[in-house]
Write an enzyme that holds these catalytic residues in place. Sequence first.
Site, PDB file in Angstrom:
ATOM      1  NE  ARG A   1      25.300  64.883  84.381  1.00  0.00           N
ATOM      2  CZ  ARG A   1      25.241  66.223  84.330  1.00  0.00           C
ATOM      3  NH1 ARG A   1      26.025  66.889  83.503  1.00  0.00           N
ATOM      4  NH2 ARG A   1      24.408  66.885  85.095  1.00  0.00           N
TER       5      ARG A   1
ATOM      6  CE1 TYR B 161      32.342  47.783  66.953  1.00  0.00           C
ATOM      7  CE2 TYR B 161      31.641  49.894  67.841  1.00  0.00           C
ATOM      8  CZ  TYR B 161      31.548  48.517  67.808  1.00  0.00           C
ATOM      9  OH  TYR B 161      30.660  47.874  68.629  1.00  0.00           O
TER      10      TYR B 161
ATOM     11  CG  ASP C 186      38.777  54.437  67.132  1.00  0.00           C
ATOM     12  OD1 ASP C 186      39.631  53.888  67.851  1.00  0.00           O
ATOM     13  OD2 ASP C 186      37.568  54.129  67.157  1.00  0.00           O
TER      14      ASP C 186
ATOM     15  CE  LYS D 195      36.535  46.502  72.021  1.00  0.00           C
ATOM     16  NZ  LYS D 195      35.837  47.703  71.827  1.00  0.00           N
TER      17      LYS D 195
HETATM   18  N1  LCS Z   1      36.288  52.122  68.153  1.00  0.00           N
HETATM   19  C1  LCS Z   1      36.773  50.927  67.810  1.00  0.00           C
HETATM   20  C2  LCS Z   1      37.932  50.823  66.867  1.00  0.00           C
HETATM   21  C3  LCS Z   1      36.188  49.767  68.309  1.00  0.00           C
HETATM   22  O1  LCS Z   1      36.696  48.583  67.951  1.00  0.00           O
HETATM   23  C4  LCS Z   1      35.068  49.883  69.169  1.00  0.00           C
HETATM   24  C5  LCS Z   1      34.383  48.694  69.713  1.00  0.00           C
HETATM   25  C6  LCS Z   1      34.589  51.156  69.502  1.00  0.00           C
HETATM   26  C7  LCS Z   1      35.235  52.257  68.973  1.00  0.00           C
HETATM   27  C8  LCS Z   1      33.425  51.350  70.415  1.00  0.00           C
HETATM   28  O2  LCS Z   1      33.793  51.037  71.728  1.00  0.00           O
HETATM   29  P1  LCS Z   1      32.824  50.458  72.862  1.00  0.00           P
HETATM   30  O3  LCS Z   1      31.687  51.412  72.974  1.00  0.00           O
HETATM   31  O4  LCS Z   1      32.371  49.114  72.445  1.00  0.00           O
HETATM   32  O5  LCS Z   1      33.690  50.472  74.069  1.00  0.00           O
HETATM   33  N2  LCS Z   1      34.707  47.510  69.031  1.00  0.00           N
HETATM   34  C9  LCS Z   1      34.179  46.354  69.213  1.00  0.00           C
HETATM   35  C10 LCS Z   1      34.535  45.243  68.432  1.00  0.00           C
HETATM   36  O6  LCS Z   1      35.303  45.229  67.494  1.00  0.00           O
HETATM   37  N3  LCS Z   1      33.888  44.196  68.893  1.00  0.00           N
HETATM   38  O7  LCS Z   1      33.017  44.526  69.898  1.00  0.00           O
HETATM   39  C11 LCS Z   1      33.136  45.932  70.174  1.00  0.00           C
END
Ligand code: LCS
Length: 394
Positions: free
Chosen positions: A59, A112, A184, A209
Amino acid sequence: MKDHKNLAFDSLLIHGGDIEDTYGSAVVPIYQTSTFAFKDVNHGARLFAGEEDGFIYTRIGNPTISALENCVAGLENGFGGIATSSGMGAVNSVYLAFLHSGDHIVSTDAVYGPARVVIENYYSKLGIEYSYVDTSNIQNIIDAIRPNTKMLYIETPANPTIALTDLKKCADIAKKNNLVFVVDNTFCSPYLQKPLDFGADIVLHSVTKFINGHADIVGGIIVAKTQEHYKTVRGAMVTMGFNMDPHQAYLVLRGLKTLSIRMDRAQENAIKVADFLENHPKIEWIKYPGLKSFAQYELAKEQMDGPGAMISFGVKGGLEAGKILMNNVKLALLAVSLGGVETLIQHPASMTHSKMAKEAKLKAGITDELVRYSVGIEDVNDIINDLKQALEKI
Ligand code: LCS
């Protein structure tokens, strides 16, 4: 950790995570262990006291995870990386590291969805104040700043509106007002945009992503520009238990190696797809930073090294027509997430941003007809033909 400081970006993708390994393994091994044996009591004490480098407990840190952290920190030109279980783990590590009760955050309205909803629904209960504004207009940021503003948190391009925010101007405002400036960078990846070079303090990603790129893990990463911020965020991540798992880190390291060539192909495809959509009679509007018609085309050229692979558009006939399109694509998957090798289509208002209040969505430009399209690396003719046949159904 080998010293690769002088390598170029594409070489860092392959070697930025290299570690010294007993057997000379060509790839970073998966250290699938929860704990690490100390040589003796004094050794354990020195590790805990931070007097000696080494691993204690997964962790807190792990060789496979730290290989990924070092690699992405190098790609973003930052001091250090902090990998997390998800992108939201990264977002929350940063919020918790810097926001105290009574502090105020100014943020992009079209972030997001959950990155905003968590502030509005949970952090607000801990006494944190917030202003969500259209940060593509810098004056809105200036107007929103209060004496207790602590953080400026932006997403550029924003999910899902593709609105850009001027990184340099934000950095100036943050400096002047003593704010922690967080970006971000998920939509671009460090291949297309390096916010720390423009003056950001912290950059974060959902590595789910483009960074991983293969739709087979969920993960996040934060890169801090300074050692001080790095320590603050790592402390929050470790004590909150938002850590990544070694196997996750191994897969991300593998996906990351092809970041440049995946992004090049996805972007090359996206430019052609955007051109096709812009000229299609059934498309009402389209937002893509590579189009001359894009309102912030010049800003895109200034701060991005390419327009990326994310497109938003509206179909003539609004949501009902958009639904016909989304229900009839055969190659593209109707799925959330983005930035993988496969093309995805989704409807933000009812999917990724469904938990946002309707009014807030409309104000942020997340209208009902908005369709979000993540262009993959399939043959571009197949992608376009898929859209073409689905648009014919309208
Ligand atoms: N920041 C951005 C710009 C994102 O698009 C997402 C997830 C996150 C943070 C959060 O990341 P995660 O915890 O899901 O790894 N975006 C998503 C989307 O546009 N569709 O499904 C998840």
